[in-house]
Design a protein around this motif. Structure first.
Motif, PDB file in Angstrom:
ATOM      1  N   ASP A  57     -10.982 -60.933   4.146  1.00 52.67           N
ATOM      2  CA  ASP A  57     -10.103 -59.899   4.677  1.00 52.67           C
ATOM      3  C   ASP A  57      -9.517 -59.021   3.573  1.00 52.67           C
ATOM      4  OD1 ASP A  57      -8.657 -61.990   3.646  1.00 52.67           O
ATOM      5  OD2 ASP A  57      -7.069 -61.924   5.152  1.00 52.67           O
ATOM      6  N   ASP A  58      -9.751 -59.410   2.315  1.00 55.65           N
ATOM      7  CA  ASP A  58      -9.279 -58.604   1.190  1.00 55.65           C
ATOM      8  C   ASP A  58     -10.365 -57.679   0.649  1.00 55.65           C
ATOM      9  OD1 ASP A  58      -6.682 -59.520   1.136  1.00 55.65           O
ATOM     10  OD2 ASP A  58      -7.141 -61.217  -0.165  1.00 55.65           O
ATOM     11  N   LEU A  59     -11.520 -57.668   1.278  1.00 58.72           N
ATOM     12  CA  LEU A  59     -12.619 -56.834   0.784  1.00 58.72           C
ATOM     13  C   LEU A  59     -12.155 -55.390   0.616  1.00 58.72           C
ATOM     14  CD1 LEU A  59     -15.771 -58.039   2.748  1.00 58.72           C
ATOM     15  CD2 LEU A  59     -15.505 -57.978   0.269  1.00 58.72           C
ATOM     16  N   PRO A  60     -12.344 -54.814  -0.562  1.00 55.29           N
ATOM     17  CA  PRO A  60     -11.908 -53.432  -0.775  1.00 55.29           C
ATOM     18  C   PRO A  60     -12.753 -52.446   0.023  1.00 55.29           C
ATOM     19  CG  PRO A  60     -13.155 -54.219  -2.661  1.00 55.29           C
ATOM     20  CD  PRO A  60     -12.958 -55.397  -1.762  1.00 55.29           C
ATOM     21  N   LEU A  61     -12.087 -51.520   0.660  1.00 58.40           N
ATOM     22  CA  LEU A  61     -12.758 -50.474   1.419  1.00 58.40           C
ATOM     23  C   LEU A  61     -12.347 -49.119   0.862  1.00 58.40           C
ATOM     24  CD1 LEU A  61     -12.179 -51.848   5.037  1.00 58.40           C
ATOM     25  CD2 LEU A  61     -14.246 -52.056   3.660  1.00 58.40           C
ATOM     26  N   VAL A  62     -13.328 -48.287   0.589  1.00 53.91           N
ATOM     27  CA  VAL A  62     -13.057 -46.941   0.095  1.00 53.91           C
ATOM     28  C   VAL A  62     -13.477 -45.953   1.172  1.00 53.91           C
ATOM     29  CG1 VAL A  62     -13.493 -45.249  -1.714  1.00 53.91           C
ATOM     30  CG2 VAL A  62     -13.458 -47.691  -2.278  1.00 53.91           C
ATOM     31  N   GLU A  63     -12.504 -45.353   1.807  1.00 50.64           N
ATOM     32  CA  GLU A  63     -12.784 -44.421   2.898  1.00 50.64           C
ATOM     33  C   GLU A  63     -13.294 -43.090   2.352  1.00 50.64           C
ATOM     34  OE1 GLU A  63     -12.740 -45.217   5.950  1.00 50.64           O
ATOM     35  OE2 GLU A  63     -11.686 -47.150   5.881  1.00 50.64           O
ATOM     36  N   GLU A  64     -14.223 -42.503   3.082  1.00 52.83           N
ATOM     37  CA  GLU A  64     -14.776 -41.206   2.684  1.00 52.83           C
ATOM     38  C   GLU A  64     -13.691 -40.134   2.628  1.00 52.83           C
ATOM     39  OE1 GLU A  64     -17.966 -37.935   4.452  1.00 52.83           O
ATOM     40  OE2 GLU A  64     -18.155 -40.055   5.028  1.00 52.83           O
ATOM     41  N   ASP A  65     -12.760 -40.156   3.579  1.00 52.35           N
ATOM     42  CA  ASP A  65     -11.682 -39.170   3.606  1.00 52.35           C
ATOM     43  C   ASP A  65     -10.800 -39.280   2.366  1.00 52.35           C
ATOM     44  OD1 ASP A  65     -12.576 -38.182   5.994  1.00 52.35           O
ATOM     45  OD2 ASP A  65     -11.156 -39.327   7.223  1.00 52.35           O
ATOM     46  N   CYS A  66     -10.600 -40.509   1.910  1.00 56.01           N
ATOM     47  CA  CYS A  66      -9.783 -40.729   0.711  1.00 56.01           C
ATOM     48  C   CYS A  66     -10.438 -40.082  -0.506  1.00 56.01           C
ATOM     49  CB  CYS A  66      -9.588 -42.226   0.476  1.00 56.01           C
ATOM     50  SG  CYS A  66      -8.755 -42.636  -1.082  1.00 56.01           S
TER      51      CYS A  66
END
Length: 236
Positions: A57-66
């Motif tokens: 649940d800590d997997l880093p996610l990099v959003e395209e909008d960010c």
């Protein structure tokens, strides 16, 4: 501090160094000697710590909008860095490259691996005082723009964590959002004058750590990040 051409330097035997190549080697040797030669963080980890700290649940996610927002906020007047891609180009192509960059950022974050181009830097020696002494120059590194964007994304996660855990005290002014040396001076002046008005004795001690950032132990720093609950993906 001023940014000027590096003049003649004195080497370890006090001989004057005039050639550019020799000056580069001399400065490089000094800059490298300053850094703390501790074991790498990976070598100091135990298997138990590494296994327990990784949670799905800590997997880093990099959003395209960010990523698109970061690209849109690039300063087009900044240098393009060692990779040779101008920030104006990246900003104009934000809608096109936001998705692939977000994939690269997330992959790098999850694997702990940094693309080779991001590890390259153009290093400029910035003069402080006493131009003949290599120790009076500090290195300023100009790295790739995507690499700096990745650093900013990771930094935002770290700042959020330390703020939620209240790791940084209110008395800390340096490198904190909304504060500066001016706010530090104002708070200090207010406290000191208040004590003087009350007739209390006041002693002030000033400390300056020489090349403090260069000598920070990565092992100690990472240990503190773990203690404040930062996820292992970001710690890596």
């Amino acid at each position: 501090m001023t940014r000027e051409t590096v003049g003649p330097l004195l080497n370890e035997v006090s001989a004057v160094v005039m050639e550019d190549t020799e000056k580069v080697e001399l400065l490089n040797a000094f800059f490298a000697s300053v850094f703390s030669a501790k074991a790498s963080p990976q070598e100091s980890q135990s298997p138990e710590v590494r296994e327990e700290a990784y949670r799905e649940d800590d997997l880093p996610l990099v959003e395209e909008d960010c990523v698109r927002d970061h690209l849109g906020n690039l300063d087009t007047h900044k240098s393009m860095g060692p990779v040779g891609t101008h920030p104006r180009v990246l900003r104009e192509l934000a809608d096109v490259i936001a998705e692939p960059l977000s994939i690269i950022f997330e992959r790098s974050w999850r694997t702990g691996e940094v693309p080779e181009d991001w590890r390259k830097a153009n290093v400029t020696p910035v003069f402080k005082k006493g131009k003949e002494d290599p120790g009076n120059y500090r290195p300023v590194s100009l790295t790739s723009i995507p690499g700096k964007m990745m650093e900013q994304i990771v930094l935002e996660v770290i700042i959020k964590q330390v703020e939620e855990k209240k790791v940084i005290r209110n008395s800390q002014h340096g490198f904190t959002k909304g504060k500066s040396s001016l706010t530090n001076l104002t708070a200090f002046y207010d406290g000191m004058t208040g004590w003087v008005d009350e007739g209390r004795a006041v002693d002030v001690v000033y400390l300056d750590f020489s090349k403090a950032f260069d000598t920070v132990s990565h092992n100690i720093l990472i240990g503190k990040l773990r203690k404040c609950g930062l996820d292992e993906w970001s710690v890596r």
